[in-house]
Scaffold this motif. Structure first.
Motif, PDB file in Angstrom:
ATOM      1  N   ALA A  57     -26.338   3.503  23.022  1.00 24.34           N
ATOM      2  CA  ALA A  57     -26.175   4.796  22.359  1.00 24.34           C
ATOM      3  C   ALA A  57     -24.707   5.188  22.270  1.00 24.34           C
ATOM      4  O   ALA A  57     -23.959   5.077  23.224  1.00 24.34           O
ATOM      5  N   GLY A  58     -24.300   5.618  21.095  1.00 20.91           N
ATOM      6  CA  GLY A  58     -22.981   6.176  20.914  1.00 20.91           C
ATOM      7  C   GLY A  58     -21.838   5.169  20.888  1.00 20.91           C
ATOM      8  O   GLY A  58     -20.690   5.560  20.810  1.00 20.91           O
ATOM      9  N   CYS A  59     -22.113   3.923  21.002  1.00 22.81           N
ATOM     10  CA  CYS A  59     -21.041   2.920  21.008  1.00 22.81           C
ATOM     11  C   CYS A  59     -21.002   2.198  19.681  1.00 22.81           C
ATOM     12  O   CYS A  59     -21.874   1.397  19.386  1.00 22.81           O
ATOM     13  N   ALA A  60     -19.986   2.498  18.889  1.00 21.36           N
ATOM     14  CA  ALA A  60     -19.821   1.777  17.624  1.00 21.36           C
ATOM     15  C   ALA A  60     -19.254   0.404  17.935  1.00 21.36           C
ATOM     16  O   ALA A  60     -18.424   0.258  18.823  1.00 21.36           O
ATOM     17  N   PRO A  61     -19.692  -0.610  17.227  1.00 19.96           N
ATOM     18  CA  PRO A  61     -19.162  -1.948  17.496  1.00 19.96           C
ATOM     19  C   PRO A  61     -17.685  -2.024  17.122  1.00 19.96           C
ATOM     20  O   PRO A  61     -17.217  -1.318  16.246  1.00 19.96           O
ATOM     21  N   GLU A  62     -16.967  -2.850  17.834  1.00 20.59           N
ATOM     22  CA  GLU A  62     -15.572  -3.118  17.509  1.00 20.59           C
ATOM     23  C   GLU A  62     -15.525  -4.126  16.372  1.00 20.59           C
ATOM     24  O   GLU A  62     -16.298  -5.082  16.373  1.00 20.59           O
ATOM     25  N   PRO A  63     -14.624  -3.945  15.425  1.00 20.52           N
ATOM     26  CA  PRO A  63     -14.476  -5.002  14.425  1.00 20.52           C
ATOM     27  C   PRO A  63     -13.956  -6.256  15.117  1.00 20.52           C
ATOM     28  O   PRO A  63     -13.287  -6.166  16.142  1.00 20.52           O
ATOM     29  N   PRO A  64     -14.246  -7.421  14.586  1.00 23.45           N
ATOM     30  CA  PRO A  64     -13.779  -8.652  15.224  1.00 23.45           C
ATOM     31  C   PRO A  64     -12.256  -8.759  15.150  1.00 23.45           C
ATOM     32  O   PRO A  64     -11.614  -8.102  14.346  1.00 23.45           O
ATOM     33  N   GLU A  65     -11.703  -9.582  16.015  1.00 27.50           N
ATOM     34  CA  GLU A  65     -10.272  -9.834  15.963  1.00 27.50           C
ATOM     35  C   GLU A  65     -10.053 -11.222  15.373  1.00 27.50           C
ATOM     36  O   GLU A  65     -10.638 -12.194  15.827  1.00 27.50           O
ATOM     37  N   HIS A  66      -9.224 -11.282  14.345  1.00 25.20           N
ATOM     38  CA  HIS A  66      -8.918 -12.534  13.665  1.00 25.20           C
ATOM     39  C   HIS A  66      -7.502 -12.961  14.037  1.00 25.20           C
ATOM     40  O   HIS A  66      -6.927 -12.447  15.000  1.00 25.20           O
ATOM     41  N   GLN A  67      -6.931 -13.860  13.270  1.00 27.86           N
ATOM     42  CA  GLN A  67      -5.556 -14.295  13.515  1.00 27.86           C
ATOM     43  C   GLN A  67      -4.643 -13.073  13.451  1.00 27.86           C
ATOM     44  O   GLN A  67      -4.613 -12.351  12.446  1.00 27.86           O
ATOM     45  N   LEU A  68      -3.905 -12.826  14.518  1.00 21.68           N
ATOM     46  CA  LEU A  68      -3.034 -11.659  14.585  1.00 21.68           C
ATOM     47  C   LEU A  68      -1.774 -11.862  13.754  1.00 21.68           C
ATOM     48  O   LEU A  68      -1.164 -12.925  13.790  1.00 21.68           O
ATOM     49  N   VAL A  69      -1.417 -10.815  13.000  1.00 23.83           N
ATOM     50  CA  VAL A  69      -0.206 -10.831  12.185  1.00 23.83           C
ATOM     51  C   VAL A  69       0.530  -9.513  12.374  1.00 23.83           C
ATOM     52  O   VAL A  69      -0.069  -8.498  12.716  1.00 23.83           O
ATOM     53  N   GLN A  70       1.843  -9.549  12.166  1.00 22.66           N
ATOM     54  CA  GLN A  70       2.669  -8.358  12.287  1.00 22.66           C
ATOM     55  C   GLN A  70       3.491  -8.179  11.026  1.00 22.66           C
ATOM     56  O   GLN A  70       3.800  -9.147  10.338  1.00 22.66           O
ATOM     57  N   CYS A  71       3.838  -6.934  10.782  1.00 16.45           N
ATOM     58  CA  CYS A  71       4.676  -6.648   9.623  1.00 16.45           C
ATOM     59  C   CYS A  71       6.124  -6.964   9.932  1.00 16.45           C
ATOM     60  O   CYS A  71       6.567  -6.910  11.074  1.00 16.45           O
ATOM     61  N   ASP A  72       6.837  -7.286   8.881  1.00 17.25           N
ATOM     62  CA  ASP A  72       8.277  -7.478   8.937  1.00 17.25           C
ATOM     63  C   ASP A  72       8.874  -6.260   8.240  1.00 17.25           C
ATOM     64  O   ASP A  72       8.988  -6.237   7.014  1.00 17.25           O
ATOM     65  N   GLY A  73       9.166  -5.235   9.016  1.00 13.75           N
ATOM     66  CA  GLY A  73       9.636  -3.982   8.429  1.00 13.75           C
ATOM     67  C   GLY A  73       8.498  -3.264   7.730  1.00 13.75           C
ATOM     68  O   GLY A  73       7.458  -3.009   8.319  1.00 13.75           O
ATOM     69  N   ASP A  74       8.684  -3.003   6.437  1.00 14.65           N
ATOM     70  CA  ASP A  74       7.693  -2.248   5.667  1.00 14.65           C
ATOM     71  C   ASP A  74       6.683  -3.136   4.951  1.00 14.65           C
ATOM     72  O   ASP A  74       5.908  -2.643   4.134  1.00 14.65           O
ATOM     73  N   THR A  75       6.711  -4.446   5.232  1.00 19.09           N
ATOM     74  CA  THR A  75       5.810  -5.337   4.515  1.00 19.09           C
ATOM     75  C   THR A  75       5.149  -6.350   5.447  1.00 19.09           C
ATOM     76  O   THR A  75       5.686  -6.712   6.489  1.00 19.09           O
ATOM     77  N   MET A  76       3.986  -6.781   5.032  1.00 17.39           N
ATOM     78  CA  MET A  76       3.288  -7.888   5.660  1.00 17.39           C
ATOM     79  C   MET A  76       3.587  -9.100   4.798  1.00 17.39           C
ATOM     80  O   MET A  76       3.367  -9.063   3.575  1.00 17.39           O
ATOM     81  N   LEU A  77       4.101 -10.132   5.392  1.00  9.75           N
ATOM     82  CA  LEU A  77       4.431 -11.357   4.667  1.00  9.75           C
ATOM     83  C   LEU A  77       3.497 -12.471   5.130  1.00  9.75           C
ATOM     84  O   LEU A  77       3.539 -12.869   6.288  1.00  9.75           O
ATOM     85  N   ILE A  78       2.684 -12.970   4.225  1.00  8.22           N
ATOM     86  CA  ILE A  78       1.785 -14.080   4.516  1.00  8.22           C
ATOM     87  C   ILE A  78       2.313 -15.298   3.757  1.00  8.22           C
ATOM     88  O   ILE A  78       2.399 -15.266   2.522  1.00  8.22           O
ATOM     89  N   PRO A  79       2.669 -16.365   4.464  1.00  9.20           N
ATOM     90  CA  PRO A  79       3.170 -17.552   3.748  1.00  9.20           C
ATOM     91  C   PRO A  79       2.113 -18.111   2.796  1.00  9.20           C
ATOM     92  O   PRO A  79       0.954 -18.305   3.170  1.00  9.20           O
ATOM     93  N   ARG A  80       2.537 -18.352   1.566  1.00 10.88           N
ATOM     94  CA  ARG A  80       1.602 -18.886   0.558  1.00 10.88           C
ATOM     95  C   ARG A  80       1.008 -20.213   1.004  1.00 10.88           C
ATOM     96  O   ARG A  80      -0.164 -20.484   0.770  1.00 10.88           O
ATOM     97  N   THR A  81       1.803 -21.026   1.652  1.00  7.95           N
ATOM     98  CA  THR A  81       1.322 -22.346   2.075  1.00  7.95           C
ATOM     99  C   THR A  81       0.167 -22.242   3.074  1.00  7.95           C
ATOM    100  O   THR A  81      -0.623 -23.169   3.199  1.00  7.95           O
ATOM    101  N   ALA A  82       0.068 -21.103   3.759  1.00  4.17           N
ATOM    102  CA  ALA A  82      -0.996 -20.921   4.749  1.00  4.17           C
ATOM    103  C   ALA A  82      -2.318 -20.482   4.126  1.00  4.17           C
ATOM    104  O   ALA A  82      -3.369 -20.590   4.772  1.00  4.17           O
ATOM    105  N   VAL A  83      -2.273 -19.997   2.885  1.00  4.26           N
ATOM    106  CA  VAL A  83      -3.498 -19.429   2.298  1.00  4.26           C
ATOM    107  C   VAL A  83      -3.862 -19.980   0.924  1.00  4.26           C
ATOM    108  O   VAL A  83      -4.933 -19.661   0.401  1.00  4.26           O
ATOM    109  N   GLU A  84      -3.032 -20.783   0.310  1.00  2.00           N
ATOM    110  CA  GLU A  84      -3.319 -21.323  -1.028  1.00  2.00           C
ATOM    111  C   GLU A  84      -4.096 -22.632  -0.929  1.00  2.00           C
ATOM    112  O   GLU A  84      -3.612 -23.689  -1.329  1.00  2.00           O
TER     113      GLU A  84
END
Length: 146
Positions: free
Chosen positions: A17-44
């Motif tokens: 009761a009353g416990c919402a599930p936590e979303p899963p944790e995937h590969q952790l990434v951090q922003c570089d300043g004001d942007t998130m940079l995902i290398p194209r080679t990692a996702v294409e």
């Protein structure tokens, strides 16, 4: 016997009761300043890649996919109607499937025609040199879905 059964049922109800599930944790990434940079080679590569960004202690899950024509698309790991269940999507047989309602979208489709309210929430992104770029403020605002 009845007291034992009643105690077991009450314990089960109290634990869920009353416990919402936590979303899963995937590969952790951090922003570089004001942007998130995902290398194209990692996702294409024609697959779906799941990522987790933390904002104010909350997981913000998103995914990047390559469609059948080679274009990259970014979406939240949440849909417009089922986000409140915090279940996200899974990949099954070439489709992105909402875990909550089981609605599926072909990964290689160039455009996803939204069916009802269940649709992956798009994130504005752009290609810049060798990266897919996502503005940090968009991910921070998306925290409300998680």
């Amino acid at each position: 016997m009845r007291k034992g059964l009643l105690a077991a049922v009450l314990a089960l109800l109290m634990s869920s009761a009353g416990c919402a599930p936590e979303p899963p944790e995937h590969q952790l990434v951090q922003c570089d300043g004001d942007t998130m940079l995902i290398p194209r080679t990692a996702v294409e590569d024609g697959k779906v890649h799941f990522f987790t960004f933390y904002h104010d202690g909350r997981r913000v899950n998103f995914l990047v996919r390559t469609d059948g024509k080679g274009a990259l698309h970014a979406h939240l790991d949440a849909c417009h109607s089922c986000y409140r269940y915090k279940r996200g999507f899974v990949v099954e047989d070439g489709e992105l499937v909402c875990i909550a309602c089981r609605l599926a979208y072909r990964i290689d489709d160039e455009v996803w025609d939204y069916i009802g309210a269940c649709a992956p929430i798009s994130i504005h992104s752009r290609l810049e040199d060798s990266h897919l770029v996502i503005p940090r403020k968009l991910l921070e605002r998306a925290a409300r879905y998680f």
